[in-house]
Design a protein around this motif. Sequence first.
Motif, PDB file in Angstrom:
ATOM      1  N   LEU A   8      -1.509  10.868  -4.840  1.00  0.00           N
ATOM      2  CA  LEU A   8      -0.750   9.867  -5.575  1.00  0.00           C
ATOM      3  C   LEU A   8       0.488   9.427  -4.773  1.00  0.00           C
ATOM      4  O   LEU A   8       0.824   8.245  -4.718  1.00  0.00           O
ATOM      5  N   ALA A   9       1.146  10.409  -4.134  1.00  0.00           N
ATOM      6  CA  ALA A   9       2.348  10.080  -3.363  1.00  0.00           C
ATOM      7  C   ALA A   9       2.007   9.184  -2.177  1.00  0.00           C
ATOM      8  O   ALA A   9       2.740   8.235  -1.862  1.00  0.00           O
ATOM      9  N   LEU A  10       0.888   9.459  -1.487  1.00  0.00           N
ATOM     10  CA  LEU A  10       0.490   8.627  -0.355  1.00  0.00           C
ATOM     11  C   LEU A  10       0.106   7.227  -0.816  1.00  0.00           C
ATOM     12  O   LEU A  10       0.361   6.232  -0.129  1.00  0.00           O
ATOM     13  N   PHE A  11      -0.520   7.150  -2.013  1.00  0.00           N
ATOM     14  CA  PHE A  11      -0.833   5.842  -2.577  1.00  0.00           C
ATOM     15  C   PHE A  11       0.454   5.058  -2.827  1.00  0.00           C
ATOM     16  O   PHE A  11       0.544   3.860  -2.551  1.00  0.00           O
ATOM     17  N   ALA A  12       1.461   5.766  -3.346  1.00  0.00           N
ATOM     18  CA  ALA A  12       2.751   5.119  -3.602  1.00  0.00           C
ATOM     19  C   ALA A  12       3.387   4.644  -2.299  1.00  0.00           C
ATOM     20  O   ALA A  12       3.968   3.561  -2.233  1.00  0.00           O
ATOM     21  N   ARG A  13       3.255   5.480  -1.228  1.00  0.00           N
ATOM     22  CA  ARG A  13       3.819   5.079   0.060  1.00  0.00           C
ATOM     23  C   ARG A  13       3.150   3.802   0.565  1.00  0.00           C
ATOM     24  O   ARG A  13       3.794   2.899   1.095  1.00  0.00           O
ATOM     25  N   ARG A  14       1.836   3.724   0.389  1.00  0.00           N
ATOM     26  CA  ARG A  14       1.119   2.548   0.881  1.00  0.00           C
ATOM     27  C   ARG A  14       1.463   1.313   0.059  1.00  0.00           C
ATOM     28  O   ARG A  14       1.548   0.212   0.601  1.00  0.00           O
ATOM     29  N   GLN A  15       1.674   1.507  -1.240  1.00  0.00           N
ATOM     30  CA  GLN A  15       2.155   0.387  -2.045  1.00  0.00           C
ATOM     31  C   GLN A  15       3.515  -0.078  -1.547  1.00  0.00           C
ATOM     32  O   GLN A  15       3.780  -1.283  -1.438  1.00  0.00           O
ATOM     33  N   GLN A  16       4.375   0.909  -1.246  1.00  0.00           N
ATOM     34  CA  GLN A  16       5.706   0.563  -0.746  1.00  0.00           C
ATOM     35  C   GLN A  16       5.610  -0.145   0.598  1.00  0.00           C
ATOM     36  O   GLN A  16       6.349  -1.096   0.869  1.00  0.00           O
ATOM     37  N   ASP A  17       4.678   0.318   1.452  1.00  0.00           N
ATOM     38  CA  ASP A  17       4.489  -0.334   2.753  1.00  0.00           C
ATOM     39  C   ASP A  17       4.067  -1.791   2.588  1.00  0.00           C
ATOM     40  O   ASP A  17       4.537  -2.674   3.311  1.00  0.00           O
ATOM     41  N   LEU A  18       3.152  -2.033   1.639  1.00  0.00           N
ATOM     42  CA  LEU A  18       2.719  -3.407   1.384  1.00  0.00           C
ATOM     43  C   LEU A  18       3.899  -4.259   0.921  1.00  0.00           C
ATOM     44  O   LEU A  18       4.059  -5.406   1.344  1.00  0.00           O
ATOM     45  N   HIS A  19       4.716  -3.655   0.047  1.00  0.00           N
ATOM     46  CA  HIS A  19       5.909  -4.373  -0.426  1.00  0.00           C
ATOM     47  C   HIS A  19       6.852  -4.655   0.737  1.00  0.00           C
ATOM     48  O   HIS A  19       7.347  -5.780   0.903  1.00  0.00           O
ATOM     49  N   ASP A  20       7.083  -3.617   1.576  1.00  0.00           N
ATOM     50  CA  ASP A  20       8.000  -3.782   2.705  1.00  0.00           C
ATOM     51  C   ASP A  20       7.462  -4.806   3.699  1.00  0.00           C
ATOM     52  O   ASP A  20       8.230  -5.576   4.286  1.00  0.00           O
ATOM     53  N   THR A  21       6.134  -4.792   3.901  1.00  0.00           N
ATOM     54  CA  THR A  21       5.538  -5.754   4.822  1.00  0.00           C
ATOM     55  C   THR A  21       5.714  -7.176   4.320  1.00  0.00           C
ATOM     56  O   THR A  21       6.040  -8.093   5.084  1.00  0.00           O
ATOM     57  N   PHE A  22       5.511  -7.360   3.013  1.00  0.00           N
ATOM     58  CA  PHE A  22       5.698  -8.688   2.436  1.00  0.00           C
ATOM     59  C   PHE A  22       7.140  -9.154   2.618  1.00  0.00           C
ATOM     60  O   PHE A  22       7.394 -10.284   3.048  1.00  0.00           O
ATOM     61  N   VAL A  23       8.083  -8.258   2.315  1.00  0.00           N
ATOM     62  CA  VAL A  23       9.495  -8.610   2.472  1.00  0.00           C
ATOM     63  C   VAL A  23       9.806  -8.914   3.936  1.00  0.00           C
ATOM     64  O   VAL A  23      10.519  -9.884   4.248  1.00  0.00           O
ATOM     65  N   ALA A  24       9.246  -8.084   4.843  1.00  0.00           N
ATOM     66  CA  ALA A  24       9.505  -8.292   6.267  1.00  0.00           C
ATOM     67  C   ALA A  24       8.942  -9.619   6.742  1.00  0.00           C
ATOM     68  O   ALA A  24       9.561 -10.316   7.553  1.00  0.00           O
ATOM     69  N   GLU A  25       7.751  -9.979   6.240  1.00  0.00           N
ATOM     70  CA  GLU A  25       7.153 -11.242   6.650  1.00  0.00           C
ATOM     71  C   GLU A  25       7.960 -12.432   6.142  1.00  0.00           C
ATOM     72  O   GLU A  25       8.099 -13.440   6.832  1.00  0.00           O
ATOM     73  N   VAL A  26       8.493 -12.286   4.923  1.00  0.00           N
ATOM     74  CA  VAL A  26       9.359 -13.345   4.404  1.00  0.00           C
ATOM     75  C   VAL A  26      10.621 -13.442   5.250  1.00  0.00           C
ATOM     76  O   VAL A  26      11.047 -14.529   5.656  1.00  0.00           O
TER      77      VAL A  26
END
Length: 302
Positions: free
Chosen positions: A68-86
């Motif tokens: 579950l924690a790794l899933f949360a990390r990957r969700q956070q990575d997707l969020h961070d990637t989106f923010v970084a791309e913006v």
Amino acid sequence: MDDVLDRKRALCLLQIMETGSVRGAAEVLAVDPSMVSRTVARLEQDTGLVLLERRGRGVVVTDAGRMLALFARRQQDLHDTFVAEVNSLKNAQSGHLDLVLGEGTLDMVMGPVLQDFVRAHGEVRYHIKVAGTEEAVQCILEDRAHIGIVFQPPADARLRSHHARLAPVRVHVRKGHPLASHQGPLSLADLAPYPGAALEESFGVRKHIQAAELEENIRLQPMLTTNSFKVLWDFAVMGLGYIMTPRSIPLQGVALDTLVSLPLASPVLNHSQLHVVTRSGRPLSPVASQLLRHMLAAFSAA
């Protein structure tokens, strides 16, 4: 599961996994430890899973909790990637990069690759972890590093290799050592009568040498084992015996003046490789993608 999984609570569990304790997670999150405990208890209630095991005064994340924690990390990575791309639309020079490197690869990365990149990307923040093969692979698979340089990584569909370069293993001894005058490539049996030093088994180099030992039906007995390349080199420089390292690690300084490098006859050890790896399917931020392209171009030109 999606309707009961609170991402913020899952990230709290992630902090427990990364820091190793409820108190450590609380310090990172700047909250009271009791709040962290209540958050995880609520997450356990929501998911119907046991996420932490209490052992003495500490806690251990269960397999379900780690997943579950790794899933949360990957969700956070997707969020961070989106923010970084913006943000990259405004500034493609910012971000954070986590790298994991073998100690023996530092010289081939720091100056030839990172020096120019760091100068050109002054607002990027970096974290470089030095680790053996096993730990480096775990860092990549658990998204604790964006990019890794790993010696002979295992065949794992979760790893993506972007570049591989030959890194045949060589024997290094002090000038004057009996092996230094050997004519032609050495067999492992040629090394057996002499004391040697080796890396611990968590290092890909050691595992690769052990595979060659099986191939040649011989078992080397190192006098010294270590997790440090410096200790390894010092052992050879002091004339205490032989060591084996990939040829991609160049002799420098005292070692250059003191040691000789000798080829091995083993096909296994002559076809070893260093790989530039990421986790398969992981979306890299713009700045991580830039570094990966820069790294691949530098290695291809070398």
